[in-house]
Design a protein around this motif. Structure first.
Motif, PDB file in Angstrom:
ATOM      1  N   LEU A 152      -9.885 -11.423   1.495  1.00  0.00           N
ATOM      2  CA  LEU A 152      -9.088 -11.505   0.384  1.00  0.00           C
ATOM      3  C   LEU A 152      -8.838 -10.100  -0.120  1.00  0.00           C
ATOM      4  N   LEU A 153      -9.750  -9.286  -0.174  1.00  0.00           N
ATOM      5  CA  LEU A 153      -9.613  -7.846  -0.823  1.00  0.00           C
ATOM      6  C   LEU A 153      -8.671  -7.059   0.151  1.00  0.00           C
ATOM      7  N   VAL A 154      -8.721  -7.068   1.259  1.00  0.00           N
ATOM      8  CA  VAL A 154      -8.020  -6.502   2.374  1.00  0.00           C
ATOM      9  C   VAL A 154      -6.534  -6.756   2.059  1.00  0.00           C
ATOM     10  N   VAL A 201      -5.133  -5.652  -1.201  1.00  0.00           N
ATOM     11  CA  VAL A 201      -4.858  -4.229  -1.290  1.00  0.00           C
ATOM     12  C   VAL A 201      -3.552  -3.644  -0.398  1.00  0.00           C
ATOM     13  N   TRP A 202      -3.487  -4.240   0.949  1.00  0.00           N
ATOM     14  CA  TRP A 202      -2.334  -3.990   1.690  1.00  0.00           C
ATOM     15  C   TRP A 202      -0.907  -4.519   1.393  1.00  0.00           C
ATOM     16  N   THR A 203      -0.871  -5.481   0.304  1.00  0.00           N
ATOM     17  CA  THR A 203       0.250  -6.031  -0.342  1.00  0.00           C
ATOM     18  C   THR A 203       0.570  -5.343  -1.719  1.00  0.00           C
ATOM     19  N   SER A 204      -0.532  -4.997  -2.373  1.00  0.00           N
ATOM     20  CA  SER A 204      -0.201  -4.657  -3.883  1.00  0.00           C
ATOM     21  C   SER A 204      -0.010  -3.001  -3.872  1.00  0.00           C
ATOM     22  N   LEU A 205      -0.786  -2.122  -2.945  1.00  0.00           N
ATOM     23  CA  LEU A 205      -0.620  -0.679  -3.082  1.00  0.00           C
ATOM     24  C   LEU A 205       0.775  -0.126  -2.557  1.00  0.00           C
ATOM     25  N   PRO A 206       1.570  -0.930  -1.690  1.00  0.00           N
ATOM     26  CA  PRO A 206       2.868  -0.551  -1.373  1.00  0.00           C
ATOM     27  C   PRO A 206       3.813  -0.589  -2.712  1.00  0.00           C
ATOM     28  N   ALA A 207       3.518  -1.730  -3.573  1.00  0.00           N
ATOM     29  CA  ALA A 207       4.193  -2.189  -4.470  1.00  0.00           C
ATOM     30  C   ALA A 207       4.065  -1.002  -5.713  1.00  0.00           C
ATOM     31  N   PHE A 208       3.078  -0.410  -5.834  1.00  0.00           N
ATOM     32  CA  PHE A 208       2.769   0.727  -6.481  1.00  0.00           C
ATOM     33  C   PHE A 208       3.238   2.094  -5.905  1.00  0.00           C
ATOM     34  N   ALA A 209       3.248   2.065  -4.663  1.00  0.00           N
ATOM     35  CA  ALA A 209       3.733   3.335  -3.861  1.00  0.00           C
ATOM     36  C   ALA A 209       5.537   3.309  -4.099  1.00  0.00           C
ATOM     37  N   THR A 210       5.997   2.177  -4.487  1.00  0.00           N
ATOM     38  CA  THR A 210       7.344   2.168  -4.660  1.00  0.00           C
ATOM     39  C   THR A 210       8.083   3.061  -5.848  1.00  0.00           C
ATOM     40  N   THR A 258      16.786  -0.557  -4.020  1.00  0.00           N
ATOM     41  CA  THR A 258      16.421  -2.020  -4.601  1.00  0.00           C
ATOM     42  C   THR A 258      15.041  -2.004  -4.284  1.00  0.00           C
ATOM     43  N   PHE A 259      14.158  -2.567  -5.033  1.00  0.00           N
ATOM     44  CA  PHE A 259      12.861  -2.908  -4.737  1.00  0.00           C
ATOM     45  C   PHE A 259      12.361  -3.460  -3.423  1.00  0.00           C
ATOM     46  N   THR A 260      13.281  -4.336  -2.794  1.00  0.00           N
ATOM     47  CA  THR A 260      13.268  -4.736  -1.595  1.00  0.00           C
ATOM     48  C   THR A 260      12.928  -3.802  -0.474  1.00  0.00           C
ATOM     49  N   ARG A 261      14.101  -2.734  -0.449  1.00  0.00           N
ATOM     50  CA  ARG A 261      14.239  -1.695   0.586  1.00  0.00           C
ATOM     51  C   ARG A 261      13.128  -0.456   0.142  1.00  0.00           C
ATOM     52  N   ALA A 262      12.706  -0.296  -1.009  1.00  0.00           N
ATOM     53  CA  ALA A 262      11.638   0.535  -1.429  1.00  0.00           C
ATOM     54  C   ALA A 262      10.132  -0.143  -0.999  1.00  0.00           C
ATOM     55  N   TYR A 263      10.130  -1.613  -1.098  1.00  0.00           N
ATOM     56  CA  TYR A 263       8.845  -1.958  -0.752  1.00  0.00           C
ATOM     57  C   TYR A 263       8.577  -2.127   0.728  1.00  0.00           C
ATOM     58  N   PHE A 264       9.926  -2.312   1.643  1.00  0.00           N
ATOM     59  CA  PHE A 264       9.967  -2.317   3.055  1.00  0.00           C
ATOM     60  C   PHE A 264       9.393  -0.730   3.589  1.00  0.00           C
ATOM     61  N   GLU A 265       9.986   0.090   2.732  1.00  0.00           N
ATOM     62  CA  GLU A 265       9.648   1.479   3.358  1.00  0.00           C
ATOM     63  C   GLU A 265       8.280   2.135   2.975  1.00  0.00           C
ATOM     64  N   ALA A 323       5.363   2.454   5.614  1.00  0.00           N
ATOM     65  CA  ALA A 323       4.549   3.776   5.588  1.00  0.00           C
ATOM     66  C   ALA A 323       2.951   3.435   5.790  1.00  0.00           C
ATOM     67  N   MET A 324       2.438   2.688   5.010  1.00  0.00           N
ATOM     68  CA  MET A 324       1.140   2.222   5.018  1.00  0.00           C
ATOM     69  C   MET A 324       0.694   1.458   5.935  1.00  0.00           C
ATOM     70  N   THR A 325       1.378   0.845   6.689  1.00  0.00           N
ATOM     71  CA  THR A 325       1.009   0.177   7.982  1.00  0.00           C
ATOM     72  C   THR A 325       1.243   0.955   9.245  1.00  0.00           C
TER      73      THR A 325
END
Length: 489
Positions: free
Chosen positions: A76-78, A81-90, A101-108, A112-114
């Motif tokens: 659950l933590l993994v 982490v991998w879904t929430s950190l990109p949201a803050f990275a945007t 847009t948020f969708t494009r920033a989140y994709f970017e 990056a993180m993956t």
């Protein structure tokens, strides 16, 4: 507080700590913005306190529910982490690039993180230095996994990290430890990662890159991420010396980092020769480079052997190791080559590397299991254990690999069908999914090396982002959350 919320609270407590740690990472691009005086300084000045504050609030409100993480908590933590950190990275991207847009920033940021390296941003050369640094530094963080760093730090918060490390690490052999304590293992791997990063940085600088480009491309190389600060990717430099430096460090990053650690500890290269996965990795990569170079030369793509080998080696190693750099538009080569490269990206890198794909060790196990079954057909009563490096592989591992491959195939099929439903052509759809789930980056046609993912609509970008997350976390670590047994008390 409900029982479900109370059981998830310890995981959220650790997530809060990781988000706070993540905010510190934004100081790196902030430093570049300060010294360079670029226009994105204010964006990072706002993003850092927001991220730090959100993490602190989450950490504080769940503090009274702290406990040792259970094995199920790690999964659950993994995922969180991998879904929430990109949201803050945007945040820096959204604050500085309001048209994004948020969708494009989140994709970017997921890309990056993956360490996938797909991008929706056009005009990379014109971006502020700090924004480009942030994109690349996210790849460096994701390369070994933000959780590996966190595992080394979380014991100071009173939270053990063994379950997290097991859930995040790649490959079928997750129980192997380099050191007795899991935190020491994480530190050892990260120190090794840092040492190789420093060597790559200095090599790029020696090869002719400026310090900023050398830092950014080091991040993209060691993480096998493939981002570039230039729209022309690595072709911008048009330098054989830089390309061979990149080939060396991409190839090193495709090994299991445990092998590098053991080689350093024993001061011997024999550990690579004694490891089946490493030998298969080297043989496949070398054969592919030489074979593609010979194919290109035979078809008159390049006039001489040295030129053919230069471009074949760089682009084949880049795609096979799931980096995604491109020095030429290899989609213009005979169709056999780019398709072969895409397939190599799905299986070449070793477990425990920074690359994506199904991993070489799984391919080895599948091959040996196939031969085992063929032998059993001829000799039904034969005792024929599956051995790798003299070690008997338990049937549970074989079943796990078979299940992984089934889920892998089903996921590729489902995501491809979703993209086809959205109106995408079949070559672009299939290659985009394969490139995303294997964390390669460039695919074919519209998303090939000469293009990017900017032409995809929001639905298509979310499908690719999901494929990247599933691929990075090796599918089952995420999909187990959707089984009833996971939530059963």
């Amino acid at each position: 507080m409900s029982a479900l919320t109370r059981s998830a609270a310890p995981v959220l407590h650790v997530l809060g700590a990781i988000i706070m740690i993540f905010s510190i990472a934004m100081l790196v691009p902030l430093a570049f913005a300060l010294f360079g005086g670029d226009a994105a300084l204010g964006a990072f000045g706002v993003a850092i306190p927001i991220t730090l504050g959100a993490g602190a609030v989450l950490f504080g409100v769940t503090r009274r529910f702290t406990r040792e993480l259970l094995p199920r908590d790690g999964f659950l933590l993994v995922t969180l982490v991998w879904t929430s950190l990109p949201a803050f990275a945007t945040l820096p991207l959204l604050l500085h690039l309001p048209a994004l847009t948020f969708t494009r920033a989140y994709f970017e940021c997921v890309s990056a993180m993956t360490t996938t390296g797909s991008t929706v941003i056009v005009g990379l050369d014109a971006l502020p230095l700090s924004i480009n640094v942030w994109r690349h530094f996210l790849q460096w963080i994701g390369g070994m996994g933000i959780l590996v760093l966190a595992v080394a730090i979380l014991p100071m918060l009173g939270v053990g990290g063994a379950q997290v490390f097991k859930a995040e690490t790649a490959g079928p052999f997750k129980e192997a430890k380099l050191t007795p304590r899991i935190a020491d293992t994480a530190k050892a791997l990260y120190l090794l990662y840092f040492a190789l990063s420093l060597a790559c940085l200095l090599a790029y600088r020696w090869g002719g890159m400026g310090w900023a480009d050398a830092f950014m491309h080091m991040c993209a190389t060691l993480s096998l991420g493939g981002f570039s600060s230039h729209d022309a990717s690595f072709g911008h430099f048009d330098s054989a010396r830089l390309e061979w430096i990149a080939v060396l460090f991409m190839a090193l990053s495709g090994f299991n980092f445990s092998m590098h650690f053991l080689a350093w500890r024993h001061r011997s290269l024999r550990v690579y020769l004694a490891d089946t996965e490493s030998k298969c990795y080297v043989v496949l990569l070398t054969t592919a480079c030489v074979g593609v170079a010979a194919f290109l030369l035979a078809h008159g793509v390049y006039p001489d052997w040295s030129t053919a080998l230069r471009y074949a080696a760089f682009n084949v190693v880049s795609i096979a190791t799931t980096t995604g750099f491109a020095s030429v538009d290899y989609s213009q080569w005979p169709a056999f080559v780019p398709v072969l490269m895409l397939l190599l990206g799905g299986c070449t890198t070793a477990a425990g590397s920074t690359g994506g794909g199904i991993k070489m060790i799984r391919l080895v196990i599948l091959g040996k299991q196939a031969m085992r079954e063929l032998t059993r057909i001829m000799h039904p009563r034969v005792v024929n254990p599956l051995l790798i490096d003299g070690r008997k592989i338990d049937n549970n591992v074989v079943y796990s690999v078979l299940a992984f491959m089934l889920i892998y195939g089903a996921t590729v099929t489902a995501c491809t069908m979703l993209l086809l439903i959205s109106g995408m052509d079949v070559v672009t759809a299939f290659s985009a999914v394969v490139a995303s789930i294997n964390c390669i980056g460039p695919g074919l046609n519209e998303v090939g090396p000469a293009g990017n993912y900017a032409g995809l609509n929001d639905f298509q970008l979310w499908v690719c982002a999901l494929a990247m997350l599933l691929g990075r976390l090796e599918l089952m670590s995420v999909l187990v959350l959707f089984t009833p047994v996971f939530w059963r008390r």
